[in-house]
Design a protein around this motif. Structure first.
Motif, PDB file in Angstrom:
ATOM      1  N   SER A 106       1.409  -2.071  -6.875  1.00  0.00           N
ATOM      2  CA  SER A 106       0.565  -1.223  -6.049  1.00  0.00           C
ATOM      3  C   SER A 106      -0.316  -0.367  -6.938  1.00  0.00           C
ATOM      4  CB  SER A 106       1.411  -0.332  -5.136  1.00  0.00           C
ATOM      5  OG  SER A 106       0.587   0.331  -4.182  1.00  0.00           O
ATOM      6  N   HIS A 107      -1.200   0.400  -6.299  1.00  0.00           N
ATOM      7  CA  HIS A 107      -2.006   1.422  -6.947  1.00  0.00           C
ATOM      8  C   HIS A 107      -1.547   2.794  -6.481  1.00  0.00           C
ATOM      9  CE1 HIS A 107      -5.251  -1.648  -7.750  1.00  0.00           C
ATOM     10  NE2 HIS A 107      -5.389  -0.898  -8.828  1.00  0.00           N
ATOM     11  N   LEU A 108      -1.660   3.772  -7.352  1.00  0.00           N
ATOM     12  CA  LEU A 108      -1.438   5.164  -6.989  1.00  0.00           C
ATOM     13  C   LEU A 108      -2.770   5.850  -6.721  1.00  0.00           C
ATOM     14  CD1 LEU A 108       1.265   6.171  -9.623  1.00  0.00           C
ATOM     15  CD2 LEU A 108       1.585   6.130  -7.154  1.00  0.00           C
ATOM     16  N   ALA A 109      -2.749   6.829  -5.819  1.00  0.00           N
ATOM     17  CA  ALA A 109      -3.963   7.600  -5.571  1.00  0.00           C
ATOM     18  C   ALA A 109      -4.220   8.608  -6.682  1.00  0.00           C
ATOM     19  CB  ALA A 109      -3.853   8.334  -4.237  1.00  0.00           C
ATOM     20  N   ASP A 110      -3.168   9.031  -7.401  1.00  0.00           N
ATOM     21  CA  ASP A 110      -3.292  10.010  -8.490  1.00  0.00           C
ATOM     22  C   ASP A 110      -3.950  11.300  -8.005  1.00  0.00           C
ATOM     23  OD1 ASP A 110      -2.101   8.371 -10.456  1.00  0.00           O
ATOM     24  OD2 ASP A 110      -3.996   7.325 -10.783  1.00  0.00           O
ATOM     25  N   ALA A 111      -3.685  11.656  -6.754  1.00  0.00           N
ATOM     26  CA  ALA A 111      -4.273  12.871  -6.205  1.00  0.00           C
ATOM     27  C   ALA A 111      -3.538  14.120  -6.676  1.00  0.00           C
ATOM     28  CB  ALA A 111      -4.269  12.813  -4.679  1.00  0.00           C
ATOM     29  N   ALA A 141       4.359   8.372  -3.267  1.00  0.00           N
ATOM     30  CA  ALA A 141       3.987   6.966  -3.410  1.00  0.00           C
ATOM     31  C   ALA A 141       5.063   6.179  -4.153  1.00  0.00           C
ATOM     32  CB  ALA A 141       2.650   6.851  -4.135  1.00  0.00           C
ATOM     33  N   ILE A 142       5.657   6.784  -5.171  1.00  0.00           N
ATOM     34  CA  ILE A 142       6.745   6.124  -5.897  1.00  0.00           C
ATOM     35  C   ILE A 142       7.899   5.830  -4.951  1.00  0.00           C
ATOM     36  CG2 ILE A 142       8.497   6.436  -7.699  1.00  0.00           C
ATOM     37  CD1 ILE A 142       6.359   8.057  -9.253  1.00  0.00           C
ATOM     38  N   ALA A 143       8.198   6.773  -4.052  1.00  0.00           N
ATOM     39  CA  ALA A 143       9.273   6.556  -3.077  1.00  0.00           C
ATOM     40  C   ALA A 143       8.950   5.384  -2.163  1.00  0.00           C
ATOM     41  CB  ALA A 143       9.501   7.826  -2.261  1.00  0.00           C
ATOM     42  N   VAL A 144       7.696   5.273  -1.718  1.00  0.00           N
ATOM     43  CA  VAL A 144       7.287   4.137  -0.887  1.00  0.00           C
ATOM     44  C   VAL A 144       7.437   2.833  -1.672  1.00  0.00           C
ATOM     45  CG1 VAL A 144       5.339   3.048   0.317  1.00  0.00           C
ATOM     46  CG2 VAL A 144       5.726   5.520   0.529  1.00  0.00           C
ATOM     47  N   PHE A 145       7.033   2.851  -2.937  1.00  0.00           N
ATOM     48  CA  PHE A 145       7.122   1.651  -3.772  1.00  0.00           C
ATOM     49  C   PHE A 145       8.582   1.241  -3.966  1.00  0.00           C
ATOM     50  CE2 PHE A 145       6.753  -0.472  -8.024  1.00  0.00           C
ATOM     51  CZ  PHE A 145       5.908  -1.506  -7.631  1.00  0.00           C
ATOM     52  N   ASP A 201       0.859  -1.185   0.000  1.00  0.00           N
ATOM     53  CA  ASP A 201       0.000   0.000   0.000  1.00  0.00           C
ATOM     54  C   ASP A 201       0.895   1.234   0.000  1.00  0.00           C
ATOM     55  OD1 ASP A 201      -1.701   2.120   0.543  1.00  0.00           O
ATOM     56  OD2 ASP A 201      -2.916   0.994   1.964  1.00  0.00           O
ATOM     57  N   THR A 202       0.834   1.999  -1.081  1.00  0.00           N
ATOM     58  CA  THR A 202       1.665   3.196  -1.186  1.00  0.00           C
ATOM     59  C   THR A 202       0.916   4.466  -0.801  1.00  0.00           C
ATOM     60  OG1 THR A 202       1.134   3.365  -3.551  1.00  0.00           O
ATOM     61  CG2 THR A 202       3.160   2.191  -2.954  1.00  0.00           C
ATOM     62  N   GLY A 203      -0.273   4.319  -0.214  1.00  0.00           N
ATOM     63  CA  GLY A 203      -0.991   5.494   0.269  1.00  0.00           C
ATOM     64  C   GLY A 203      -2.448   5.579  -0.124  1.00  0.00           C
ATOM     65  N   LEU A 204      -2.890   4.760  -1.089  1.00  0.00           N
ATOM     66  CA  LEU A 204      -4.283   4.819  -1.522  1.00  0.00           C
ATOM     67  C   LEU A 204      -5.230   4.227  -0.484  1.00  0.00           C
ATOM     68  CD1 LEU A 204      -6.316   5.509  -3.730  1.00  0.00           C
ATOM     69  CD2 LEU A 204      -5.832   3.307  -4.799  1.00  0.00           C
ATOM     70  N   ARG A 205      -4.729   3.278   0.306  1.00  0.00           N
ATOM     71  CA  ARG A 205      -5.521   2.590   1.332  1.00  0.00           C
ATOM     72  C   ARG A 205      -6.672   1.801   0.723  1.00  0.00           C
ATOM     73  NH1 ARG A 205      -1.438   4.065   3.499  1.00  0.00           N
ATOM     74  NH2 ARG A 205      -1.254   4.930   5.604  1.00  0.00           N
ATOM     75  N   ARG A 206      -6.460   1.299  -0.491  1.00  0.00           N
ATOM     76  CA  ARG A 206      -7.488   0.453  -1.114  1.00  0.00           C
ATOM     77  C   ARG A 206      -7.319  -0.979  -0.644  1.00  0.00           C
ATOM     78  NH1 ARG A 206      -8.108   0.759  -7.521  1.00  0.00           N
ATOM     79  NH2 ARG A 206      -8.970   2.787  -6.941  1.00  0.00           N
ATOM     80  N   LEU A 213       0.507  -2.558   4.491  1.00  0.00           N
ATOM     81  CA  LEU A 213       1.075  -1.289   4.910  1.00  0.00           C
ATOM     82  C   LEU A 213       2.595  -1.431   5.017  1.00  0.00           C
ATOM     83  CD1 LEU A 213      -1.512  -0.364   7.700  1.00  0.00           C
ATOM     84  CD2 LEU A 213      -1.377   0.562   5.374  1.00  0.00           C
ATOM     85  N   PRO A 214       3.326  -0.331   4.906  1.00  0.00           N
ATOM     86  CA  PRO A 214       4.790  -0.437   4.942  1.00  0.00           C
ATOM     87  C   PRO A 214       5.313  -1.197   6.157  1.00  0.00           C
ATOM     88  CG  PRO A 214       4.178   1.720   4.149  1.00  0.00           C
ATOM     89  CD  PRO A 214       2.893   1.049   4.549  1.00  0.00           C
TER      90      PRO A 214
END
Length: 347
Positions: free
Chosen positions: A161-166, A174-178, A125-130, A134-135
């Motif tokens: 993973s998925h991006l939130a694209d916010a 999110a890329i850094a988390v991935f 999960d890179t932040g979308l919480r879908r 979790l890290p």
């Protein structure tokens, strides 16, 4: 005629080719979830592959099984699982499975064997919480997968993973988390061949997010993933056109009923919506279950063809126009055309 959704296979193929060129050298995994966003999964799957997509993504295992039964033999990826998911059937059909939680790994491994191992993609999960680990949960999931891989019952084929694209800034974070998750997995001895993060938005605008493949979805159907640019702006073509006709029914002067309503996918809550009749943009005044009242052009005749949406290059309303009028997204307009509306494929 009542409503019909015309599906332009040739336009779809041109969109896919454009996306393949955009993503290169990354591969394209074409998302055909939700029955290809309402366009017809079984009809468009071979078109996507012929146009250069290397693999296909769906949400759930039954859709992937239907593709296999139809003769689709490319990599198929399914990632939305419940406790009743038929992992044994998926493994037998050679379907790649997204994994978000330890219980899924256990269930998949139990359904697999050393003679027919399961191919899995581990999700961070890179932040979308879908969904996804979790890290702080990620190292344990990777260790569990590694141990199961050592038994020969699973093969770790991907990290995803998925991006939130916010926003661009949110995507960068999110890329850094991935990337950190990939580094953690490598430190634990897990280095699968596929890493995939981007869908239509980041796949189009952010080369750093493309990694080994991009899961393009809504863009392939001609709808932009951006708020400030349309599909037409991106050089994409509408694939679905929703058409109907003017009804032979009484209506107030200067108004006509058309033979499609909210049960046919015409959004009832749209503000300022229009349809096209004989090249004229006509304001929508009321949407009922199976008919819609519009301000009609002069001398309109019953049976005249009405375009509700599609073909924005021809000056008619687009699915994106209807999304703006309805305060939603183009995905919802396309998938909101129900199965009762027949699909007519051309091209």
């Amino acid at each position: 005629m009542t409503a019909v959704a015309v599906i332009d296979r040739a336009a779809f193929a041109r969109n896919v080719r454009r996306l393949v060129e955009r993503a290169a050298p990354a591969e394209v995994m074409l998302a055909i979830k939700a029955d290809a966003y309402g366009h017809g999964m079984l009809d468009l799957a071979p078109v996507a592959l012929a146009a250069g997509a290397r693999s296909l993504a769906v949400l759930e295992i039954p859709a992937a099984l239907a593709l296999r039964e139809a003769g689709i033999d490319c990599r198929l990826f399914a990632w939305l699982h419940g406790t009743g998911s038929d992992f044994a059937a998926a493994i037998a059909a050679g379907i790649d499975l997204g994994v978000s939680a330890p219980w899924q790994l256990d269930a998949i491994a139990s359904a697999a064997s050393t003679a027919r191992p399961a191919r899995v993609h581990l999700k961070i999960d890179t932040g979308l919480r879908r969904n996804g680990a979790l890290p702080e949960q990620w190292p344990a999931l990777v260790r569990q997968a590694r141990e199961l891989a050592e038994t020969g019952r699973i093969v770790i084929d991907g990290i995803w993973s998925h991006l939130a694209d916010a926003s661009v800034e949110a995507d960068d974070a999110a890329i850094a988390v991935f990337e950190a998750a990939i580094a953690t997995a490598e430190a634990l001895g897990v280095s699968p061949p596929l890493r995939h993060l981007a869908a239509s938005s980041a796949g189009w605008r952010e080369p750093r997010a493309r990694f080994d493949l991009v899961r393009f979805g809504i863009a392939a159907y001609g709808v932009s993933p951006f708020d400030d640019r349309s599909g037409l702006d991106l050089g994409l073509e509408a694939v679905m056109t929703l058409r109907t006709t003017v009804m032979d029914a009484a209506a107030p002067s200067g108004r006509s009923w058309i033979a499609a309503g909210y049960a046919d996918g015409v959004p009832a809550a749209a503000q300022g919506a229009e349809v096209s009749i004989d090249g004229h943009r006509c304001a929508v005044e009321a949407v009922e279950v199976d008919r819609t009242l519009v301000v009609s052009p002069p001398s309109v005749e019953p049976g005249a063809v009405v375009t509700v949406f599609g073909e924005p290059a021809a000056g008619v309303p687009s699915a994106e126009d209807w999304a703006r009028w309805s305060r939603t997204i183009g995905d919802e307009i396309l998938t909101g055309v129900p199965a009762r509306v027949p699909r007519s494929a051309v091209g």
